[in-house]
Enzyme design. Structure first.
Site, mmCIF file in Angstrom:
data_model
loop_
_atom_site.group_PDB
_atom_site.id
_atom_site.type_symbol
_atom_site.label_atom_id
_atom_site.label_comp_id
_atom_site.label_asym_id
_atom_site.label_seq_id
_atom_site.Cartn_x
_atom_site.Cartn_y
_atom_site.Cartn_z
ATOM 1 C CG LEU A 77 42.691 11.853 47.021
ATOM 2 C CD1 LEU A 77 41.602 12.529 47.839
ATOM 3 C CD2 LEU A 77 43.010 12.647 45.771
ATOM 4 C CG HIS A 79 51.256 13.127 49.632
ATOM 5 N ND1 HIS A 79 50.218 13.236 50.522
ATOM 6 C CD2 HIS A 79 51.366 14.341 49.021
ATOM 7 C CE1 HIS A 79 49.720 14.459 50.457
ATOM 8 N NE2 HIS A 79 50.389 15.146 49.554
ATOM 9 C CG ASP A 130 47.070 -16.466 46.013
ATOM 10 O OD1 ASP A 130 46.042 -16.913 45.448
ATOM 11 O OD2 ASP A 130 48.186 -16.452 45.461
#
Length: 165
Positions: A77, A79, A130
């Site tokens: 939802l 934009h 990572d």
């Protein structure tokens, strides 16, 4: 709470993206922060670019920028925005074993860029994780939060206290 009070639900209770077409277009900017907690030795290796995976901060910066641009693909939802600025910055706090991450996003538009800034910080911090996990598997990511926003109906807002340092 009455279902009609929810902005992301239609009258039938189904999720929908809010129509921002009638909102005024303004310059909007958001700043988000977070901290990667590791060891002083790992932060020193990051600073010296001595980790086997390469330049941790350069890769994390690009990852954060890319993530901000893809926020609407990740957060339902949200934009899609034509971002005018994405900056990802780092401060190495070697003695504390911390990497402070800050992202600033801007747009000339009818909806804010808070989610883009938060996403940039999150993905930059995940990239540091990572790239450093082989030397510090206990590394943590902490305090990801919105620090400041400007523009739109609510104007300027700034958090009084930060997790920095």
């Amino acid at each position: 709470m009455n279902q009609s009070n929810f902005t992301h639900l239609d009258k039938a209770g189904s999720a929908h993206m809010v129509d921002v077409g009638k909102k005024s277009t303004t310059y909007r900017q958001a700043v988000a922060v977070g901290t990667v907690q590791t060891t002083p030795a790992v932060v020193e290796q990051i600073e010296l670019q001595a980790l086997r995976k390469g330049d941790v901060l350069a890769v994390a910066r690009v990852a954060g920028i890319m993530a901000a641009k893809r926020t609407s693909d990740l957060i339902p939802l949200c934009h899609p925005l034509a971002l005018t600025k994405v900056a990802v910055e780092f401060e190495l706090l070697t003695e504390k074993g911390q990497v402070f991450v800050q992202a600033t996003c801007a747009v000339e538009g009818s909806t804010g860029v808070e989610m883009e800034a938060l996403t940039a910080v999150s993905v930059a911090a995940l990239t540091i994780h990572d790239m450093c996990k082989s030397v510090d598997p206990s590394l943590t990511i902490n305090g990801i939060q919105l620090q400041e926003k400007t523009g739109g109906k609510t104007g300027h807002w700034r958090r009084e206290h930060t997790t920095h340092g």
